[in-house]
Motif scaffolding. Structure first.
Motif, PDB file in Angstrom:
ATOM      1  N   ASP A 158     -78.624 -25.278 112.659  1.00 58.04           N
ATOM      2  CA  ASP A 158     -78.187 -25.713 111.343  1.00 58.04           C
ATOM      3  C   ASP A 158     -79.318 -25.570 110.315  1.00 58.04           C
ATOM      4  O   ASP A 158     -79.072 -25.209 109.171  1.00 58.04           O
ATOM      5  N   VAL A 163     -77.830 -32.963 127.025  1.00 61.55           N
ATOM      6  CA  VAL A 163     -77.243 -33.385 125.754  1.00 61.55           C
ATOM      7  C   VAL A 163     -78.309 -33.415 124.668  1.00 61.55           C
ATOM      8  O   VAL A 163     -78.087 -32.950 123.543  1.00 61.55           O
ATOM      9  N   ILE A 164     -79.481 -33.949 124.980  1.00 61.52           N
ATOM     10  CA  ILE A 164     -80.570 -33.998 123.997  1.00 61.52           C
ATOM     11  C   ILE A 164     -80.995 -32.592 123.603  1.00 61.52           C
ATOM     12  O   ILE A 164     -81.193 -32.293 122.407  1.00 61.52           O
ATOM     13  N   ASN A 208     -78.766 -27.431 118.296  1.00 61.46           N
ATOM     14  CA  ASN A 208     -77.781 -27.470 117.224  1.00 61.46           C
ATOM     15  C   ASN A 208     -78.457 -27.748 115.878  1.00 61.46           C
ATOM     16  O   ASN A 208     -78.148 -27.109 114.867  1.00 61.46           O
ATOM     17  N   GLN A 209     -79.394 -28.689 115.859  1.00 56.75           N
ATOM     18  CA  GLN A 209     -80.109 -28.980 114.615  1.00 56.75           C
ATOM     19  C   GLN A 209     -80.962 -27.818 114.177  1.00 56.75           C
ATOM     20  O   GLN A 209     -81.046 -27.506 112.979  1.00 56.75           O
ATOM     21  N   GLN A 231     -78.350 -31.045 121.321  1.00 62.68           N
ATOM     22  CA  GLN A 231     -78.433 -31.558 119.952  1.00 62.68           C
ATOM     23  C   GLN A 231     -79.623 -30.957 119.213  1.00 62.68           C
ATOM     24  O   GLN A 231     -79.521 -30.626 118.027  1.00 62.68           O
TER      25      GLN A 231
END
Length: 82
Positions: free
Chosen positions: A77, A66-67, A73-74, A70
């Motif tokens: 982005d 999960v980390i 994903n960052q 994320q």
């Protein structure tokens, strides 16, 4: 007493009986059964600990994934927005 033996009857009526040896043998059998029961319980505990360890590792890998998701994903982005 030798006349009684000749007349018949069970040999256990006249044979000496050692109660101490019988108690020791009984205690040894009880101790063996307790040892086997303890080994059985310890095996069950060991299996439960192995299952728990697998579940904990699964939870750790889940948190790490999960980390990482994320973080990726960052980064995506950031690259798209910049």
């Amino acid at each position: 007493m030798s006349e009684m033996r000749k007349t018949g009857g069970s040999r256990y009526l006249y044979a000496p009986f050692d109660a101490a040896d019988a108690r020791i043998e009984a205690n040894e059998r009880v101790q063996d059964e307790r040892w086997h029961a303890l080994a059985f319980r310890l095996k069950g505990i060991e299996v439960a600990l192995i299952r728990l360890e697998k579940r904990l590792w699964l939870a750790v890998f889940g948190v790490v994934s999960v980390i990482l998701a994320q973080a990726i994903n960052q980064l995506l982005d950031f690259n798209i927005g910049g």
